[in-house]
Design a protein around this motif. Structure first.
Motif, PDB file in Angstrom:
ATOM      1  N   TYR A 163      -6.548  -0.538   4.295  1.00  0.00           N
ATOM      2  CA  TYR A 163      -6.952   0.621   3.501  1.00  0.00           C
ATOM      3  C   TYR A 163      -6.712   0.354   2.016  1.00  0.00           C
ATOM      4  N   HIS A 164      -5.499  -0.049   1.692  1.00  0.00           N
ATOM      5  CA  HIS A 164      -5.186  -0.260   0.282  1.00  0.00           C
ATOM      6  C   HIS A 164      -5.651  -1.617  -0.229  1.00  0.00           C
TER       7      HIS A 164
ATOM      8  N   GLN B 262       1.431   4.064  -3.150  1.00  0.00           N
ATOM      9  CA  GLN B 262       1.341   5.522  -3.064  1.00  0.00           C
ATOM     10  C   GLN B 262       2.561   6.173  -3.700  1.00  0.00           C
TER      11      GLN B 262
ATOM     12  N   ILE C 137      -8.694  -0.475  -1.972  1.00  0.00           N
ATOM     13  CA  ILE C 137      -8.430   0.193  -3.254  1.00  0.00           C
ATOM     14  C   ILE C 137      -7.939  -0.812  -4.293  1.00  0.00           C
TER      15      ILE C 137
ATOM     16  N   ASP D 161      -7.070   9.228  -1.366  1.00  0.00           N
ATOM     17  CA  ASP D 161      -5.739   8.633  -1.511  1.00  0.00           C
ATOM     18  C   ASP D 161      -5.361   8.561  -2.985  1.00  0.00           C
TER      19      ASP D 161
ATOM     20  N   THR E 146      -1.073  -7.016   2.797  1.00  0.00           N
ATOM     21  CA  THR E 146      -0.374  -6.140   1.855  1.00  0.00           C
ATOM     22  C   THR E 146       1.089  -5.944   2.236  1.00  0.00           C
TER      23      THR E 146
ATOM     24  N   GLY F  25       0.814  -1.207   0.000  1.00  0.00           N
ATOM     25  CA  GLY F  25       0.000   0.000   0.000  1.00  0.00           C
ATOM     26  C   GLY F  25       0.847   1.255   0.000  1.00  0.00           C
TER      27      GLY F  25
ATOM     28  N   VAL G  66      -3.705   6.426  -4.647  1.00  0.00           N
ATOM     29  CA  VAL G  66      -3.774   5.115  -5.315  1.00  0.00           C
ATOM     30  C   VAL G  66      -5.130   4.939  -6.000  1.00  0.00           C
ATOM     31  N   ASN G  67      -6.134   5.698  -5.576  1.00  0.00           N
ATOM     32  CA  ASN G  67      -7.435   5.668  -6.265  1.00  0.00           C
ATOM     33  C   ASN G  67      -7.325   6.106  -7.720  1.00  0.00           C
TER      34      ASN G  67
END
Length: 387
Positions: free
Chosen positions: A305-306, A81, A309, A212, A269, A77, A214-215
């Motif tokens: 979180y990631h 980023q 995504i 974020d 992750t 993650g 990465v979106n």
């Protein structure tokens, strides 16, 4: 609360509420803590030396970009980023060299002043996104030091989750940030934004609510994946202090899925089967493999979180579990706000199981749009230009 397992991290968090018991409980762990401390110091020296060599080989020139706080851990993650920020900078500032530096080096006062001596006001500074704006994160101290030292540079905080727990620290931070004339702080979720809005804005900080980075890959052609070969459920579960559900609950969810006839794989992750140099220099290959893994599942269940995504990038329905803070739910809320129907939130293990059954009963592969890129990151450069 229902079914919470007494895991090591959960017990540690509870003990921290009683400082005496916490310090007594730590006594048997002192040798281990000492070894970890020594390893950390050695790693910090290694990072500092690597950053010094990088700066010597590639001195900072006029109009170059400084990218601070680049991670030095094997977390997909965090590195996603970095990958997205690096590509966004290259796309929006073509021809400018991007200098990436790690936090351990930037916390060295001598190294930071060397950077300052080489730079001019033409060098924009970007901070790594993430859960770094809280007192216990070393990036928070680095942020304040950089903002104070580089008083004439444009400084952009890529989206931050904020958890500054005291008014005193909020006020100290706001005073430092507010004294800077060209600073833009992007808050990564509504709670983070509301936590700092009153104090930051009244101090003169430019503050925006932003998803974020990465979106930016959701709906991107380069990572379109999936198809007819999807199978089973992928559980992407953290193993640190942010987790809310213990191992027993995770296994109960897993067993319920087995009873539905689904294969279940549990992963995370944080990666351990790759060296850092490959991770850092060839992340696109690593990331493509990860997205294929997410895309091979019918459903992803995650408290990362990631992890959420990545599922959206892979067009895989995803169920988001609770964590100990607002970070992961805040990530889910972006998808709800923007109308992505393949991202769900489960406020209990039973809700996660019910959602999984409902999704499997009426299974439709998602086709997620690139709205995050169009609505936010295609417009970010203009917001920076007017600082």
């Amino acid at each position: 609360m229902e079914g919470l397992l007494v895991d090591v991290e959960i017990v540690k968090n509870k003990l921290k509420n009683n400082k005496l018991l916490y310090h007594i409980a730590l006594i048997p762990w002192l040798p281990i803590r000492l070894v970890k401390y020594c390893k950390k110091k050695r790693l910090d020296r290694k990072i500092l030396n690597e950053n010094k060599l990088r700066l010597k080989k590639f001195p900072v020139k006029e109009n170059d970009i400084l990218y601070f706080g680049v991670p030095y851990q094997l977390n997909a993650g965090d590195m996603a980023q970095t990958y997205c920020t690096r590509n966004w900078l290259k796309e929006n500032y073509p021809g400018r060299e991007i200098h990436e530096f790690n936090t351990a080096a930037l916390l060295d006062e001598s190294f930071l002043h060397t950077l300052k001596e080489q730079s001019t006001s033409s060098n924009m500074i970007f901070f790594q996104s993430g859960y770094t704006s809280h007192e216990k994160h070393r990036d928070h101290g680095m942020h304040k030091a950089v903002v104070q030292l580089f008083s004439n540079n444009k400084i952009i905080f890529m989206p931050q989750t904020v958890n500054i727990t005291t008014d005193a620290e909020l006020n100290r931070t706001a005073k430092i940030f507010g004294s800077h004339a060209h600073l833009l702080f992007l808050a990564r979720d509504r709670i983070s934004y509301e936590m700092v809005e009153r104090i930051f804005v009244s101090s003169g900080v430019n503050l925006l609510l932003y998803p974020d980075i990465v979106n930016i890959l959701v709906g991107a052609d380069a990572f379109q994946a999936g198809g007819d070969s999807r199978n089973g459920v992928l559980m992407v579960i953290r193993n640190d202090s942010e987790k809310y559900y213990g191992t027993q609950i995770i296994h109960r969810i897993q067993n319920e899925l087995f009873c539905m006839g689904e294969e279940v794989e549990i992963t995370d992750t944080t990666l351990s089967d790759i060296d850092y140099d490959s991770f850092y220099t060839d992340f696109e290959s690593v990331f493509s493999s990860l997205i294929q893994k997410w895309a091979s599942a019918k459903i992803v269940i995650t408290d990362r979180y990631h992890g959420t995504i990545f599922a959206a990038i892979a067009n895989t329905p995803v169920i988001v579990l609770a964590t100990n803070d607002h970070k992961v739910k805040g990530g889910y809320e972006w998808f709800a706000k923007e109308g992505y129907s393949s991202v769900y939130y489960a406020d209990s293990p039973d809700k996660a199981i019910k959602l999984t059954k409902a999704i499997l009963d009426d299974y439709i592969t998602a086709q997620n749009s690139d709205d995050f890129k169009k609505k936010y990151y295609d417009r970010l450069k203009r917001k920076i230009e007017i600082l």
